[in-house]
Design an enzyme around this catalytic site. Sequence first.
Site, PDB file in Angstrom:
ATOM      1  N   ASP A 167       0.860  -1.201   0.000  1.00 49.09           N
ATOM      2  CA  ASP A 167       0.000   0.000   0.000  1.00 49.09           C
ATOM      3  C   ASP A 167       0.891   1.244   0.000  1.00 49.09           C
ATOM      4  OD1 ASP A 167      -3.266   0.108   0.963  1.00 49.09           O
ATOM      5  OD2 ASP A 167      -2.160   2.010   0.844  1.00 49.09           O
ATOM      6  N   THR A 214     -16.537  -3.525  -9.833  1.00 51.30           N
ATOM      7  CA  THR A 214     -17.700  -2.973  -9.139  1.00 51.30           C
ATOM      8  C   THR A 214     -18.981  -3.230  -9.929  1.00 51.30           C
ATOM      9  OG1 THR A 214     -18.723  -0.918  -8.382  1.00 51.30           O
ATOM     10  CG2 THR A 214     -17.156  -0.708 -10.170  1.00 51.30           C
ATOM     11  N   SER A 223     -19.826   7.172 -12.766  1.00 55.52           N
ATOM     12  CA  SER A 223     -18.881   8.203 -12.311  1.00 55.52           C
ATOM     13  C   SER A 223     -17.562   7.938 -13.018  1.00 55.52           C
ATOM     14  CB  SER A 223     -18.664   8.137 -10.795  1.00 55.52           C
ATOM     15  OG  SER A 223     -17.813   7.039 -10.472  1.00 55.52           O
ATOM     16  N   TYR A 240     -14.820   7.432 -11.543  1.00 57.14           N
ATOM     17  CA  TYR A 240     -14.241   6.279 -10.825  1.00 57.14           C
ATOM     18  C   TYR A 240     -14.773   4.981 -11.439  1.00 57.14           C
ATOM     19  CZ  TYR A 240     -14.863   2.378  -7.678  1.00 57.14           C
ATOM     20  OH  TYR A 240     -14.953   1.104  -7.187  1.00 57.14           O
ATOM     21  N   HIS A 241     -16.101   4.886 -11.585  1.00 52.48           N
ATOM     22  CA  HIS A 241     -16.664   3.650 -12.142  1.00 52.48           C
ATOM     23  C   HIS A 241     -16.132   3.409 -13.561  1.00 52.48           C
ATOM     24  CE1 HIS A 241     -19.698   4.237  -8.822  1.00 52.48           C
ATOM     25  NE2 HIS A 241     -19.592   2.933  -8.767  1.00 52.48           N
ATOM     26  N   LYS A 262     -12.906   1.526 -13.576  1.00 54.78           N
ATOM     27  CA  LYS A 262     -13.062   0.071 -13.375  1.00 54.78           C
ATOM     28  C   LYS A 262     -13.421  -0.611 -14.700  1.00 54.78           C
ATOM     29  CE  LYS A 262     -12.640  -0.360  -8.814  1.00 54.78           C
ATOM     30  NZ  LYS A 262     -11.579  -1.125  -8.172  1.00 54.78           N
TER      31      LYS A 262
HETATM   32  P1  NAD Z   1      -9.679   1.616   0.389  1.00 55.26           P
HETATM   33  O1  NAD Z   1      -9.385   2.963  -0.149  1.00 55.26           O
HETATM   34  O2  NAD Z   1      -9.869   1.512   1.865  1.00 55.26           O
HETATM   35  O3  NAD Z   1      -8.558   0.572  -0.065  1.00 55.26           O
HETATM   36  C1  NAD Z   1      -7.757   0.740  -1.203  1.00 55.26           C
HETATM   37  C2  NAD Z   1      -6.296   0.812  -0.751  1.00 55.26           C
HETATM   38  O4  NAD Z   1      -5.476   0.900  -1.913  1.00 55.26           O
HETATM   39  C3  NAD Z   1      -6.006   2.047   0.107  1.00 55.26           C
HETATM   40  O5  NAD Z   1      -5.409   1.679   1.329  1.00 55.26           O
HETATM   41  C4  NAD Z   1      -5.062   2.874  -0.754  1.00 55.26           C
HETATM   42  O6  NAD Z   1      -4.091   3.581  -0.008  1.00 55.26           O
HETATM   43  C5  NAD Z   1      -4.443   1.810  -1.663  1.00 55.26           C
HETATM   44  N1  NAD Z   1      -3.977   2.340  -2.938  1.00 55.26           N
HETATM   45  C6  NAD Z   1      -4.638   3.125  -3.822  1.00 55.26           C
HETATM   46  N2  NAD Z   1      -3.854   3.434  -4.865  1.00 55.26           N
HETATM   47  C7  NAD Z   1      -2.662   2.809  -4.645  1.00 55.26           C
HETATM   48  C8  NAD Z   1      -1.431   2.754  -5.363  1.00 55.26           C
HETATM   49  N3  NAD Z   1      -1.262   3.418  -6.513  1.00 55.26           N
HETATM   50  N4  NAD Z   1      -0.407   2.028  -4.841  1.00 55.26           N
HETATM   51  C9  NAD Z   1      -0.553   1.367  -3.668  1.00 55.26           C
HETATM   52  N5  NAD Z   1      -1.706   1.379  -2.949  1.00 55.26           N
HETATM   53  C10 NAD Z   1      -2.746   2.111  -3.427  1.00 55.26           C
HETATM   54  O7  NAD Z   1     -10.984   1.077  -0.361  1.00 55.26           O
HETATM   55  P2  NAD Z   1     -11.882  -0.201  -0.051  1.00 55.26           P
HETATM   56  O8  NAD Z   1     -13.238   0.262   0.326  1.00 55.26           O
HETATM   57  O9  NAD Z   1     -11.151  -1.135   0.845  1.00 55.26           O
HETATM   58  O10 NAD Z   1     -11.985  -0.822  -1.498  1.00 55.26           O
HETATM   59  C11 NAD Z   1     -11.026  -1.749  -1.964  1.00 55.26           C
HETATM   60  C12 NAD Z   1     -11.293  -2.072  -3.424  1.00 55.26           C
HETATM   61  O11 NAD Z   1     -12.595  -2.637  -3.565  1.00 55.26           O
HETATM   62  C13 NAD Z   1     -11.241  -0.867  -4.346  1.00 55.26           C
HETATM   63  O12 NAD Z   1     -10.654  -1.248  -5.564  1.00 55.26           O
HETATM   64  C14 NAD Z   1     -12.706  -0.532  -4.563  1.00 55.26           C
HETATM   65  O13 NAD Z   1     -12.895   0.104  -5.801  1.00 55.26           O
HETATM   66  C15 NAD Z   1     -13.349  -1.893  -4.503  1.00 55.26           C
HETATM   67  N6  NAD Z   1     -14.746  -1.873  -4.044  1.00 55.26           N
HETATM   68  C16 NAD Z   1     -15.066  -1.379  -2.797  1.00 55.26           C
HETATM   69  C17 NAD Z   1     -16.397  -1.394  -2.372  1.00 55.26           C
HETATM   70  C18 NAD Z   1     -16.822  -0.860  -1.033  1.00 55.26           C
HETATM   71  O14 NAD Z   1     -18.029  -0.700  -0.819  1.00 55.26           O
HETATM   72  N7  NAD Z   1     -15.906  -0.590  -0.104  1.00 55.26           N
HETATM   73  C19 NAD Z   1     -17.388  -1.918  -3.222  1.00 55.26           C
HETATM   74  C20 NAD Z   1     -17.021  -2.403  -4.489  1.00 55.26           C
HETATM   75  C21 NAD Z   1     -15.692  -2.385  -4.880  1.00 55.26           C
HETATM   76  N1  USQ Z   2     -26.373   7.574  -1.327  1.00 58.20           N
HETATM   77  C1  USQ Z   2     -27.329   8.283  -0.615  1.00 58.20           C
HETATM   78  N2  USQ Z   2     -26.921   8.912   0.518  1.00 58.20           N
HETATM   79  C2  USQ Z   2     -25.638   8.869   0.973  1.00 58.20           C
HETATM   80  C3  USQ Z   2     -24.675   8.131   0.238  1.00 58.20           C
HETATM   81  C4  USQ Z   2     -25.081   7.514  -0.915  1.00 58.20           C
HETATM   82  O1  USQ Z   2     -28.507   8.332  -0.984  1.00 58.20           O
HETATM   83  O2  USQ Z   2     -25.355   9.477   2.015  1.00 58.20           O
HETATM   84  C5  USQ Z   2     -26.776   6.863  -2.555  1.00 58.20           C
HETATM   85  C6  USQ Z   2     -26.001   7.281  -3.808  1.00 58.20           C
HETATM   86  O3  USQ Z   2     -26.612   8.392  -4.435  1.00 58.20           O
HETATM   87  C7  USQ Z   2     -26.042   6.015  -4.636  1.00 58.20           C
HETATM   88  C8  USQ Z   2     -26.047   4.898  -3.582  1.00 58.20           C
HETATM   89  O4  USQ Z   2     -26.424   5.502  -2.351  1.00 58.20           O
HETATM   90  O5  USQ Z   2     -27.244   5.938  -5.343  1.00 58.20           O
HETATM   91  C9  USQ Z   2     -24.701   4.227  -3.387  1.00 58.20           C
HETATM   92  O6  USQ Z   2     -23.747   5.204  -3.072  1.00 58.20           O
HETATM   93  P1  USQ Z   2     -22.438   4.855  -2.219  1.00 58.20           P
HETATM   94  O7  USQ Z   2     -21.707   6.130  -1.971  1.00 58.20           O
HETATM   95  O8  USQ Z   2     -22.790   4.017  -1.058  1.00 58.20           O
HETATM   96  O9  USQ Z   2     -21.668   3.885  -3.227  1.00 58.20           O
HETATM   97  P2  USQ Z   2     -20.951   4.183  -4.607  1.00 58.20           P
HETATM   98  O10 USQ Z   2     -20.695   5.622  -4.838  1.00 58.20           O
HETATM   99  O11 USQ Z   2     -21.705   3.446  -5.659  1.00 58.20           O
HETATM  100  O12 USQ Z   2     -19.529   3.501  -4.360  1.00 58.20           O
HETATM  101  C10 USQ Z   2     -19.341   2.437  -3.420  1.00 58.20           C
HETATM  102  C11 USQ Z   2     -17.844   2.276  -3.207  1.00 58.20           C
HETATM  103  C12 USQ Z   2     -17.175   1.906  -4.518  1.00 58.20           C
HETATM  104  C13 USQ Z   2     -17.861   0.683  -5.107  1.00 58.20           C
HETATM  105  C14 USQ Z   2     -19.363   0.862  -5.217  1.00 58.20           C
HETATM  106  C15 USQ Z   2     -20.090  -0.426  -5.562  1.00 58.20           C
HETATM  107  O13 USQ Z   2     -17.304   3.501  -2.701  1.00 58.20           O
HETATM  108  O14 USQ Z   2     -15.796   1.637  -4.281  1.00 58.20           O
HETATM  109  O15 USQ Z   2     -17.342   0.424  -6.379  1.00 58.20           O
HETATM  110  O16 USQ Z   2     -19.891   1.243  -3.930  1.00 58.20           O
HETATM  111  S1  USQ Z   2     -21.482  -0.139  -6.618  1.00 58.20           S
HETATM  112  O17 USQ Z   2     -22.367   0.849  -5.991  1.00 58.20           O
HETATM  113  O18 USQ Z   2     -22.125  -1.406  -6.805  1.00 58.20           O
HETATM  114  O19 USQ Z   2     -20.931   0.409  -7.854  1.00 58.20           O
END
Ligand code: NAD
Ligand code: USQ
Length: 391
Positions: free
Chosen positions: A31, A145, A180, A182-183, A186
């Site tokens: 990390d 995602t 977004s 971000y999305h 992915k």
């Molecule tokens: P997070 O930010 O807590 O974890 C990601 C980690 O990767 C962080 O610690 C960050 O410092 C590290 N990182 C980022 N860029 C880097 C780089 N260039 N080199 C080394 N380390 C780096 O996020 P999370 O919630 O644990 O999510 C983990 C993964 O799962 C992400 O790829 C996210 O897109 C995916 N994901 C998360 C969720 C969710 O709801 N948390 C849902 C779907 C997908």
């Molecule tokens: N939302 C609200 N209120 C809030 C926060 C979010 O109504 O306070 C709504 C958003 O508008 C959206 C939904 O909840 O419609 C989900 O938002 P979120 O912030 O919980 O999730 P999202 O932005 O989609 O991203 C998160 C993670 C990301 C992962 C994704 C999975 O941050 O890393 O990829 O969930 S998914 O949603 O299936 O794409």
Amino acid sequence: MRILILGGDGYLGWATSMYFSNRGHEVHAVDNYFRRRAHREAGTDSLTPILPDLPSRAAAWKEVTGKEIAVTEGDLTDWDLVERVFREFQPEAVIHYGEQPSAPYSLIDRHKAVFTQQNNVINTLNVLWAIRDITPDAHLVKLGTMGEYGTPNIDIEEGYLEVEHNGRRDTLPFPKLPGSLYHCSKVHDSTNIHFATRVWGLRATDLNQGVVYGIETEETRLDPRLVTRFDYDEVFGTALNRFCVQAVIGHPLTVYGKGGQTRGYLNIVDTLQCVELATLNPAAAGEMRVFNQFTEQFSIMELAEAVRTAGRDVGIEVEVRHYDNPRVELEEHYYNARHTKLLDLGLQPHLLSETLVEHVFEVIGRHRDRVITTGIDPKIRWRPVHEAVSS
Ligand code: NAD
Ligand code: USQ
């Protein structure tokens, strides 16, 4: 198995590192602390007090369990670092969480949008080249995602769609409508991973994960120093985790728009189970498997009602408030996403109805003096402010 965990300091990565180490695997976590820096810059912080860096976390893990987690502090966009880690550790599985994970962060400004796509796409490309040239048999388990698909008006399949067009048939990647930048990153990753499996014969599983909730796992409960991070701010907090913190501190639940937005959700303990199932049952050489990784679908209003009910049960009155939606997304839509492949491999879901939201309240309550309220209300808009439309 030798398992490399990229993004091992994060919400899911740290919990995953301990999970695999606890089960006898050789774990190496990498990390660069991007996530910690982003919170420092914004003046926000994890609700849970996490140790200052990966070496101290690994030392605490060793003290509590006698087990080792090896650590590299460095940036995955740095090829020299990636090459060195792969040559020295020779991973058999690579679990890749190491990306910028926030949709709002990717829309703050041009710089953060460019950073998100460069960081995410380049580090995944580096990982693909490292597997190709150093450990070609290693299995990539990549966190994608559910948001890659968006909210189409048809059923969502697991990665691929059988299409008939002008009398001919083929099975093609499911159409993507990311919501977004971000999305979008992915989706770019998925395209590159698919290429690497088709052309170089790599083996990969793209886990299209839904929104994760939850604060504890078997390993985090072993010692307070082993907690994983837990965020509730507008940028990095996800819906249900935010609602639970809001309920505990008496902040209205921040439902964006009508609240009919429906997504797949899963408990963090099921993330660990899913990643383990994918890792222990690797994809074949040349195959990019796609699993839709979530256990249940909910609308935002359903989540808000679940939190309100749980609050009432423990004597907390929870207000649900509709905010102007800062995002551009459908607030009422069809949503039916298939998610059977992980169940077929043996996933035993922990459903929201069985999760004691009250227990989550209790853990949050223990840390409530750490809550920074300034980061909670939504300020980041998907459209430039002068064009924003209120819902
Ligand atoms: P997070 O930010 O807590 O974890 C990601 C980690 O990767 C962080 O610690 C960050 O410092 C590290 N990182 C980022 N860029 C880097 C780089 N260039 N080199 C080394 N380390 C780096 O996020 P999370 O919630 O644990 O999510 C983990 C993964 O799962 C992400 O790829 C996210 O897109 C995916 N994901 C998360 C969720 C969710 O709801 N948390 C849902 C779907 C997908
Ligand atoms: N939302 C609200 N209120 C809030 C926060 C979010 O109504 O306070 C709504 C958003 O508008 C959206 C939904 O909840 O419609 C989900 O938002 P979120 O912030 O919980 O999730 P999202 O932005 O989609 O991203 C998160 C993670 C990301 C992962 C994704 C999975 O941050 O890393 O990829 O969930 S998914 O949603 O299936 O794409």
